[in-house]
Design a protein around this motif. Structure first.
Motif, PDB file in Angstrom:
ATOM      1  N   ALA A  13      -1.195 -33.117   8.268  1.00 36.71           N
ATOM      2  CA  ALA A  13      -1.600 -34.412   8.805  1.00 36.71           C
ATOM      3  C   ALA A  13      -2.412 -35.187   7.777  1.00 36.71           C
ATOM      4  O   ALA A  13      -2.243 -36.407   7.630  1.00 36.71           O
ATOM      5  CB  ALA A  13      -2.407 -34.225  10.084  1.00 36.71           C
ATOM      6  N   ARG A  14      -3.293 -34.515   7.049  1.00 34.14           N
ATOM      7  CA  ARG A  14      -4.069 -35.189   6.012  1.00 34.14           C
ATOM      8  C   ARG A  14      -3.162 -35.746   4.919  1.00 34.14           C
ATOM      9  O   ARG A  14      -3.365 -36.853   4.428  1.00 34.14           O
ATOM     10  CB  ARG A  14      -5.079 -34.226   5.395  1.00 34.14           C
ATOM     11  CG  ARG A  14      -6.213 -33.894   6.297  1.00 34.14           C
ATOM     12  CD  ARG A  14      -7.155 -32.924   5.636  1.00 34.14           C
ATOM     13  NE  ARG A  14      -8.162 -32.458   6.574  1.00 34.14           N
ATOM     14  CZ  ARG A  14      -8.914 -31.408   6.386  1.00 34.14           C
ATOM     15  NH1 ARG A  14      -8.796 -30.704   5.278  1.00 34.14           N
ATOM     16  NH2 ARG A  14      -9.800 -31.047   7.286  1.00 34.14           N
ATOM     17  N   LYS A  15      -2.159 -34.973   4.529  1.00 35.82           N
ATOM     18  CA  LYS A  15      -1.230 -35.433   3.495  1.00 35.82           C
ATOM     19  C   LYS A  15      -0.460 -36.661   3.965  1.00 35.82           C
ATOM     20  O   LYS A  15      -0.241 -37.594   3.195  1.00 35.82           O
ATOM     21  CB  LYS A  15      -0.273 -34.313   3.104  1.00 35.82           C
ATOM     22  CG  LYS A  15      -0.926 -33.227   2.300  1.00 35.82           C
ATOM     23  CD  LYS A  15       0.063 -32.150   1.917  1.00 35.82           C
ATOM     24  CE  LYS A  15      -0.600 -31.057   1.096  1.00 35.82           C
ATOM     25  NZ  LYS A  15       0.335 -30.000   0.720  1.00 35.82           N
ATOM     26  N   VAL A  16      -0.057 -36.665   5.226  1.00 36.36           N
ATOM     27  CA  VAL A  16       0.667 -37.809   5.770  1.00 36.36           C
ATOM     28  C   VAL A  16      -0.228 -39.042   5.787  1.00 36.36           C
ATOM     29  O   VAL A  16       0.203 -40.143   5.412  1.00 36.36           O
ATOM     30  CB  VAL A  16       1.209 -37.497   7.183  1.00 36.36           C
ATOM     31  CG1 VAL A  16       1.699 -38.746   7.882  1.00 36.36           C
ATOM     32  CG2 VAL A  16       2.311 -36.459   7.097  1.00 36.36           C
ATOM     33  N   ILE A  17      -1.487 -38.873   6.183  1.00 36.01           N
ATOM     34  CA  ILE A  17      -2.417 -40.001   6.219  1.00 36.01           C
ATOM     35  C   ILE A  17      -2.632 -40.553   4.812  1.00 36.01           C
ATOM     36  O   ILE A  17      -2.624 -41.773   4.603  1.00 36.01           O
ATOM     37  CB  ILE A  17      -3.749 -39.583   6.871  1.00 36.01           C
ATOM     38  CG1 ILE A  17      -3.539 -39.353   8.366  1.00 36.01           C
ATOM     39  CG2 ILE A  17      -4.832 -40.626   6.636  1.00 36.01           C
ATOM     40  CD1 ILE A  17      -4.715 -38.731   9.074  1.00 36.01           C
ATOM     41  N   ILE A  18      -2.805 -39.671   3.839  1.00 35.04           N
ATOM     42  CA  ILE A  18      -2.983 -40.111   2.449  1.00 35.04           C
ATOM     43  C   ILE A  18      -1.752 -40.870   1.969  1.00 35.04           C
ATOM     44  O   ILE A  18      -1.859 -41.917   1.325  1.00 35.04           O
ATOM     45  CB  ILE A  18      -3.293 -38.906   1.542  1.00 35.04           C
ATOM     46  CG1 ILE A  18      -4.695 -38.372   1.845  1.00 35.04           C
ATOM     47  CG2 ILE A  18      -3.175 -39.279   0.068  1.00 35.04           C
ATOM     48  CD1 ILE A  18      -5.008 -37.047   1.186  1.00 35.04           C
ATOM     49  N   LEU A  19      -0.576 -40.357   2.296  1.00 38.01           N
ATOM     50  CA  LEU A  19       0.657 -41.017   1.900  1.00 38.01           C
ATOM     51  C   LEU A  19       0.776 -42.401   2.537  1.00 38.01           C
ATOM     52  O   LEU A  19       1.135 -43.376   1.865  1.00 38.01           O
ATOM     53  CB  LEU A  19       1.857 -40.149   2.281  1.00 38.01           C
ATOM     54  CG  LEU A  19       3.224 -40.720   1.942  1.00 38.01           C
ATOM     55  CD1 LEU A  19       3.381 -40.821   0.425  1.00 38.01           C
ATOM     56  CD2 LEU A  19       4.319 -39.852   2.526  1.00 38.01           C
TER      57      LEU A  19
ATOM     58  N   ASP B  48      -1.119 -27.443  10.137  1.00 39.22           N
ATOM     59  CA  ASP B  48      -0.903 -28.728  10.791  1.00 39.22           C
ATOM     60  C   ASP B  48      -1.928 -29.756  10.346  1.00 39.22           C
ATOM     61  O   ASP B  48      -1.584 -30.914  10.092  1.00 39.22           O
ATOM     62  CB  ASP B  48      -0.961 -28.570  12.316  1.00 39.22           C
ATOM     63  CG  ASP B  48       0.191 -27.716  12.834  1.00 39.22           C
ATOM     64  OD1 ASP B  48       1.239 -27.644  12.152  1.00 39.22           O
ATOM     65  OD2 ASP B  48       0.036 -27.134  13.915  1.00 39.22           O
ATOM     66  N   THR B  49      -3.206 -29.373  10.259  1.00 39.10           N
ATOM     67  CA  THR B  49      -4.223 -30.347   9.851  1.00 39.10           C
ATOM     68  C   THR B  49      -4.066 -30.723   8.386  1.00 39.10           C
ATOM     69  O   THR B  49      -4.281 -31.868   8.013  1.00 39.10           O
ATOM     70  CB  THR B  49      -5.643 -29.806  10.093  1.00 39.10           C
ATOM     71  OG1 THR B  49      -5.821 -28.588   9.380  1.00 39.10           O
ATOM     72  CG2 THR B  49      -5.920 -29.590  11.561  1.00 39.10           C
ATOM     73  N   ILE B  50      -3.668 -29.778   7.556  1.00 36.75           N
ATOM     74  CA  ILE B  50      -3.436 -30.088   6.148  1.00 36.75           C
ATOM     75  C   ILE B  50      -2.251 -31.042   6.011  1.00 36.75           C
ATOM     76  O   ILE B  50      -2.302 -32.008   5.259  1.00 36.75           O
ATOM     77  CB  ILE B  50      -3.212 -28.793   5.339  1.00 36.75           C
ATOM     78  CG1 ILE B  50      -4.518 -27.985   5.295  1.00 36.75           C
ATOM     79  CG2 ILE B  50      -2.729 -29.096   3.944  1.00 36.75           C
ATOM     80  CD1 ILE B  50      -4.356 -26.590   4.737  1.00 36.75           C
TER      81      ILE B  50
ATOM     82  N   ILE C 126      -6.699 -38.906  -8.891  1.00 39.80           N
ATOM     83  CA  ILE C 126      -7.920 -38.595  -8.137  1.00 39.80           C
ATOM     84  C   ILE C 126      -7.626 -37.546  -7.072  1.00 39.80           C
ATOM     85  O   ILE C 126      -8.365 -36.571  -6.937  1.00 39.80           O
ATOM     86  CB  ILE C 126      -8.520 -39.862  -7.503  1.00 39.80           C
ATOM     87  CG1 ILE C 126      -9.126 -40.749  -8.595  1.00 39.80           C
ATOM     88  CG2 ILE C 126      -9.563 -39.514  -6.456  1.00 39.80           C
ATOM     89  CD1 ILE C 126      -9.554 -42.112  -8.109  1.00 39.80           C
ATOM     90  N   PHE C 127      -6.537 -37.710  -6.333  1.00 42.85           N
ATOM     91  CA  PHE C 127      -6.216 -36.754  -5.276  1.00 42.85           C
ATOM     92  C   PHE C 127      -5.855 -35.392  -5.848  1.00 42.85           C
ATOM     93  O   PHE C 127      -6.222 -34.366  -5.296  1.00 42.85           O
ATOM     94  CB  PHE C 127      -5.101 -37.266  -4.374  1.00 42.85           C
ATOM     95  CG  PHE C 127      -5.557 -38.317  -3.415  1.00 42.85           C
ATOM     96  CD1 PHE C 127      -6.545 -38.046  -2.490  1.00 42.85           C
ATOM     97  CD2 PHE C 127      -5.025 -39.587  -3.453  1.00 42.85           C
ATOM     98  CE1 PHE C 127      -6.985 -39.016  -1.611  1.00 42.85           C
ATOM     99  CE2 PHE C 127      -5.456 -40.567  -2.584  1.00 42.85           C
ATOM    100  CZ  PHE C 127      -6.435 -40.284  -1.659  1.00 42.85           C
ATOM    101  N   SER C 128      -5.158 -35.350  -6.964  1.00 39.53           N
ATOM    102  CA  SER C 128      -4.791 -34.056  -7.541  1.00 39.53           C
ATOM    103  C   SER C 128      -5.997 -33.390  -8.186  1.00 39.53           C
ATOM    104  O   SER C 128      -6.117 -32.177  -8.181  1.00 39.53           O
ATOM    105  CB  SER C 128      -3.664 -34.215  -8.551  1.00 39.53           C
ATOM    106  OG  SER C 128      -4.091 -34.997  -9.650  1.00 39.53           O
ATOM    107  N   PHE C 129      -6.931 -34.159  -8.725  1.00 36.19           N
ATOM    108  CA  PHE C 129      -8.117 -33.583  -9.365  1.00 36.19           C
ATOM    109  C   PHE C 129      -9.046 -32.958  -8.337  1.00 36.19           C
ATOM    110  O   PHE C 129      -9.567 -31.878  -8.541  1.00 36.19           O
ATOM    111  CB  PHE C 129      -8.866 -34.656 -10.157  1.00 36.19           C
ATOM    112  CG  PHE C 129     -10.129 -34.147 -10.780  1.00 36.19           C
ATOM    113  CD1 PHE C 129     -10.083 -33.313 -11.872  1.00 36.19           C
ATOM    114  CD2 PHE C 129     -11.367 -34.487 -10.257  1.00 36.19           C
ATOM    115  CE1 PHE C 129     -11.235 -32.831 -12.448  1.00 36.19           C
ATOM    116  CE2 PHE C 129     -12.523 -34.002 -10.827  1.00 36.19           C
ATOM    117  CZ  PHE C 129     -12.456 -33.175 -11.931  1.00 36.19           C
ATOM    118  N   THR C 130      -9.269 -33.602  -7.202  1.00 39.20           N
ATOM    119  CA  THR C 130     -10.190 -33.070  -6.205  1.00 39.20           C
ATOM    120  C   THR C 130      -9.665 -31.805  -5.564  1.00 39.20           C
ATOM    121  O   THR C 130     -10.436 -30.981  -5.097  1.00 39.20           O
ATOM    122  CB  THR C 130     -10.485 -34.102  -5.100  1.00 39.20           C
ATOM    123  OG1 THR C 130      -9.246 -34.516  -4.521  1.00 39.20           O
ATOM    124  CG2 THR C 130     -11.226 -35.294  -5.658  1.00 39.20           C
ATOM    125  N   GLY C 131      -8.375 -31.583  -5.566  1.00 41.27           N
ATOM    126  CA  GLY C 131      -7.813 -30.373  -4.981  1.00 41.27           C
ATOM    127  C   GLY C 131      -7.747 -29.215  -5.951  1.00 41.27           C
ATOM    128  O   GLY C 131      -7.414 -28.117  -5.577  1.00 41.27           O
ATOM    129  N   GLY C 132      -8.090 -29.426  -7.197  1.00 45.54           N
ATOM    130  CA  GLY C 132      -7.926 -28.392  -8.194  1.00 45.54           C
ATOM    131  C   GLY C 132      -9.212 -27.705  -8.595  1.00 45.54           C
ATOM    132  O   GLY C 132      -9.408 -27.410  -9.762  1.00 45.54           O
TER     133      GLY C 132
END
Length: 150
Positions: free
Chosen positions: A121-127, A117-119, A17-23
């Motif tokens: 931070a989003r990746k860290v939150i998702i992780l 930085d915000t990108i 889901i996360f990889s599909f929404t970014g593509g």
């Protein structure tokens, strides 16, 4: 073993889901230009050359799926010129010259503020959230197995 397979399916679906929404592809976005800290949507409406004012800029980079900095476009060629329209504020409309024709572009909204930085931070939150979900699932599986044994 059944629970581990279920957990692997769950994690695979979340990652998918996360990889599909970014593509997203460039074709799924409207034609746009970033200028004066706004994203301008291009129309197919042509503007007569007598209504064209001074040159205000040019497209310097292509960016997909959407422009993020002034001077970027998602589909117009690099070097296309931007002009003001006589009697109209550039915050309301600008003209874009492509192949000796001038097209109207209207602002759709301000440029999005996205920094590295915000990108990150989003990746860290998702992780963290996904790791917590996996950890919670493992605890639930472990407790259920313990109840059945005891």
């Amino acid at each position: 073993m059944k629970h581990i397979k279920l957990l692997l399916v769950f994690v695979s679906v979340i990652i998918g889901i996360f990889s599909f929404t970014g593509g997203a592809t460039a074709t799924s976005y409207p034609s746009a230009i970033a200028w004066n800290n706004f994203v301008y949507g291009l129309s197919t409406e042509e503007i007569d050359i007598k209504d064209i004012g001074n040159q205000i800029g040019r497209i310097e980079r292509l960016r997909t799926p959407m422009p993020k900095k002034n001077g970027e476009s998602n589909d117009k060629p690099v070097g296309s010129l931007l002009f003001e329209i006589n009697g109209v504020d550039t915050l309301d409309v600008i003209a874009v010259k492509v192949d000796d024709k001038y097209y109207k572009a209207s602002p759709n909204g301000p440029l999005p503020i996205t920094t590295k930085d915000t990108i990150a931070a989003r990746k860290v939150i998702i992780l963290i959230v996904s790791s917590f979900g996996v950890f919670l699932t493992l605890i639930i599986i472990w407790r259920r197995k313990r109840r059945r044994i005891g």
